[in-house]
Design an enzyme around this catalytic site. Structure first.
Site, mmCIF file in Angstrom:
data_model
loop_
_atom_site.group_PDB
_atom_site.id
_atom_site.type_symbol
_atom_site.label_atom_id
_atom_site.label_comp_id
_atom_site.label_asym_id
_atom_site.label_seq_id
_atom_site.Cartn_x
_atom_site.Cartn_y
_atom_site.Cartn_z
ATOM 1 N N HIS A 95 0.915 -1.169 0.105
ATOM 2 C CA HIS A 95 -0.070 0.072 0.055
ATOM 3 C C HIS A 95 0.925 1.339 -0.088
ATOM 4 C CE1 HIS A 95 0.292 -0.321 4.618
ATOM 5 N NE2 HIS A 95 0.554 1.040 4.339
ATOM 6 N N ASP A 125 0.252 -7.617 1.218
ATOM 7 C CA ASP A 125 0.777 -6.171 1.536
ATOM 8 C C ASP A 125 2.462 -6.093 1.746
ATOM 9 O OD1 ASP A 125 0.300 -3.404 1.890
ATOM 10 O OD2 ASP A 125 0.220 -3.295 4.024
ATOM 11 N N GLY A 199 3.392 6.368 7.945
ATOM 12 C CA GLY A 199 4.855 6.743 7.515
ATOM 13 C C GLY A 199 5.842 5.284 7.936
ATOM 14 N N ASN A 200 5.274 4.710 8.885
ATOM 15 C CA ASN A 200 6.109 3.559 9.480
ATOM 16 C C ASN A 200 6.052 2.487 8.687
ATOM 17 O OD1 ASN A 200 5.976 4.709 12.687
ATOM 18 N ND2 ASN A 200 8.004 3.477 12.052
ATOM 19 N N SER A 201 4.943 2.537 7.682
ATOM 20 C CA SER A 201 4.580 1.046 7.030
ATOM 21 C C SER A 201 5.671 1.076 6.006
ATOM 22 C CB SER A 201 3.280 1.569 6.199
ATOM 23 O OG SER A 201 2.272 1.789 6.906
ATOM 24 N N LEU A 253 -10.256 -20.873 -8.778
ATOM 25 C CA LEU A 253 -11.481 -21.927 -9.268
ATOM 26 C C LEU A 253 -12.360 -21.270 -10.312
ATOM 27 C CD1 LEU A 253 -11.907 -24.013 -5.991
ATOM 28 C CD2 LEU A 253 -10.853 -24.796 -8.117
ATOM 29 N N GLY A 254 -12.276 -19.941 -10.084
ATOM 30 C CA GLY A 254 -13.400 -19.171 -11.048
ATOM 31 C C GLY A 254 -14.976 -19.803 -10.462
#
Length: 348
Positions: A95, A125, A199-201, A253-254
């Site tokens: 993200h 993520d 901002g730590n992400s 698997l659709g």
């Protein structure tokens, strides 16, 4: 009768001795954190992104990537990352970089480099970017299976654009799960009380040796001291696949499915171990998956012998190993067990 007293020290406790002992313990803790800070300081980077289009509003508005007012472009954001190889590979959060047309990396020495997106995986993520620079120092991964509740956890990153900030705490819990932007569950998430802020992400969560035990990814905004990190083992696995293939392959698997609870009678009659299954709501015909034997209304209860109680169970079992492989599903059709064969395709 003589009374004998047991003493634990030949030295009598003097006034101020407890304070001295506490001071020694504090010094030991402080020394650990200081040593870790020096060890990892050259491996943590600040990431600045720009050029998100209006179609990427969900990524831009993620509180973990939003800049505070006056700290950047309206279509940009900041985050953190850490160097995992001396040739410039960097791990961050999906993200942080999703939808960005320009990615800039600032090193602790204030040098800036334009980064190339190698690959990203919304389901966990995790993303990998690369810069071309000399003299890079890589950080090591620890085995997250060895992490214990209560051990020191140190988070390093760039909260609100303040480059290289450190917070310390402990591992609060293990085995948590988080819902990713793609709708899948991220397993083996580490909970910590080491403070995280926007901002730590993408920054590292490290142990007392300065080795990565997790990738900081989320906070519960109204709460105090409840922060989460993707485990190092999962992050390393995903990063390796992104570097090798640019993506993480998953089975498909659709079908559209939803959880359905099973009655006790149906459960006992079919000798099932789960109380629920995944009912097939619709089937995508002639798609990338061989699913012609599946019918609307079927209830999937097993995948290749493994019990399926929820859609998340099905997601977890549809790994890259399942792609193109003839696999047996056990379904309930008219409330009776039936084995059918499917061939999962690759999710695009």
């Amino acid at each position: 009768m003589d009374t004998q007293f047991i003493t634990f020290s030949e030295t009598p406790l003097q006034p101020g001795m407890m304070a001295t002992q506490d001071g020694t313990l504090l010094d030991a803790y402080s020394n650990t954190v200081v040593t870790v800070a020096k060890k990892v300081s050259q491996s943590v980077v600040q990431i600045k992104v720009s050029g998100r289009s209006s179609t990427q509003e969900s990524a831009k508005n993620n509180p973990a990537t939003r800049r505070p007012p006056g700290r950047g472009e309206s279509d940009g954001g900041t985050g953190s990352g850490f160097i995992i190889s001396t040739d410039g590979y960097i791990i961050t959060n999906n993200h942080v970089v999703a939808g960005a047309s320009n990615i800039q990396v600032s090193l602790p020495d204030s040098n800036e480099y334009e980064a190339t997106l190698i690959g990203r995986d919304p389901a966990t993520d995790i993303a990998v970017i690369k810069i071309y620079a000399d003299g890079l120092k890589a950080i090591r991964f620890a085995d997250s299976k060895q992490v214990q509740v209560g051990q020191i956890a140190i988070a390093v990153g760039n909260p609100y654009g303040f480059q290289y900030s450190l917070t310390a705490g402990v591992v609060s819990a293990l085995g948590r799960t988080l819902r990713s932007e793609s709708g899948r569950l991220i397993d083996d998430v580490i909970q910590t009380d080491a403070a995280l802020n926007p901002g730590n992400s993408g920054g590292p969560l490290v142990n007392s040796n300065g080795d990565v035990i997790g990738v900081n990814t989320a906070v519960i905004l109204p709460a105090q001291g409840i922060c989460f990190a993707v485990s190092s083992n999962l992050a390393a696995l995903v990063a390796g696949k992104l570097i090798m293939h640019g993506r993480v392959r998953r089975g498909y698997l659709g079908i559209a499915g939803q959880l359905i609870n099973l009655t006790e009678r149906i459960k006992q009659y079919n000798q099932l171990t789960t109380k629920s299954g995944v009912m097939v709501v619709s089937v995508e015909p002639d798609g990338v998956a061989g699913n012609s034997e599946l019918h609307e209304g079927d209830i999937i209860v097993e995948f290749n012998g493994q019990p399926v109680a929820t859609v998340d169970d099905l997601h977890r079992l549809l790994t890259d190993d399942s792609i193109g492989r003839l696999t047996q599903l056990t379904v309930l059709r008219q409330n009776r067990k039936k084995g059918i064969m499917v061939t999962p395709g690759e999710m695009k």
